[in-house]
Design a protein around this motif. Structure first.
Motif, PDB file in Angstrom:
ATOM      1  N   GLY A   2       0.804  -1.223   0.000  1.00 30.72           N
ATOM      2  CA  GLY A   2       0.000   0.000   0.000  1.00 30.72           C
ATOM      3  C   GLY A   2       0.833   1.266   0.000  1.00 30.72           C
ATOM      4  O   GLY A   2       0.336   2.338  -0.353  1.00 30.72           O
TER       5      GLY A   2
ATOM      6  N   GLU B 113      -2.592  -4.671  -4.363  1.00 29.04           N
ATOM      7  CA  GLU B 113      -1.477  -4.922  -3.451  1.00 29.04           C
ATOM      8  C   GLU B 113      -0.914  -6.329  -3.615  1.00 29.04           C
ATOM      9  O   GLU B 113       0.301  -6.539  -3.549  1.00 29.04           O
ATOM     10  CB  GLU B 113      -1.904  -4.606  -2.021  1.00 29.04           C
TER      11      GLU B 113
ATOM     12  N   ARG C 270      -8.307  -2.634  -3.896  1.00 27.09           N
ATOM     13  CA  ARG C 270      -7.026  -2.374  -3.222  1.00 27.09           C
ATOM     14  C   ARG C 270      -6.271  -3.662  -2.911  1.00 27.09           C
ATOM     15  O   ARG C 270      -5.070  -3.749  -3.132  1.00 27.09           O
ATOM     16  CB  ARG C 270      -7.242  -1.571  -1.949  1.00 27.09           C
TER      17      ARG C 270
END
Length: 182
Positions: free
Chosen positions: A59, A132, A128
């Motif tokens: 992240g 990642e 997300r």
């Protein structure tokens, strides 16, 4: 700048920056390109270089997420590694809308992709975790640099068009891309 792609089948590959179309310009196909297939993607802009980045820290390596589309000229895909390399290296076949506008809708808005006014793909996807995971997997083999993009295909390649077509996409109320295949 490269476009690192985690394909729907789970492989990581790199498209060159010459394949990037950032302004939704019309796509003029060479005669040997054949029909086009597409894969919708979610992508992130890499803001920090790295290698062997763990999932836990991934992240920290990107600054924004958006949607796009990767095109594949099927006429070049002859089943050989060289054919595939030629197909993903063609100019202006990676449609990634970057830089993002300040008024860009929040993630969670619905992404819709259209061909000649017919909806061909729709999703509401945060992404997300997928981004990642892709950063962690790609950096096990590839050094990522600031300015690169990491993209995750949201579905297997599917037929887009064989001749002229109008392609556009929206995220919420915002238009992401609008181009013609000529």
């Amino acid at each position: 700048m490269n476009i690192i792609v985690k394909t729907a089948s789970g492989h990581c590959l790199v498209r060159p920056d010459t394949s990037w179309e950032r302004k939704s310009g019309d796509l003029y196909l060479p005669d040997n390109a054949g029909p086009l297939s597409y894969s919708p993607i979610i992508f992130a802009h890499i803001s920090r270089p790295g290698r062997s980045v763990g999932f836990r820290y991934a992240g920290r390596y990107y600054d924004c997420i958006s949607y796009g589309i990767l095109l594949y000229p099927e006429g070049l895909l002859d089943g050989t590694p060289e054919g595939y390399a030629s197909a993903i290296s063609m100019n202006h076949i990676s449609f990634l809308n970057y830089p993002l506008k300040e008024d860009f809708p929040a993630m969670g808005a619905e992404f819709r992709l259209y061909r000649d006014s017919e909806e061909i793909f729709r999703c509401t996807y945060e992404g997300r975790e997928e981004i990642e995971k892709a950063i962690a997997e790609a950096t096990a083999m590839i050094y990522i640099r600031s300015g690169d993009f990491i993209a995750v295909e949201l579905k297997e390649r599917a037929f887009l068009c064989e001749g002229p077509a109008h392609v556009n996409a929206t995220l919420g109320d915002a238009r992401l891309m609008d181009f013609r295949v000529i």
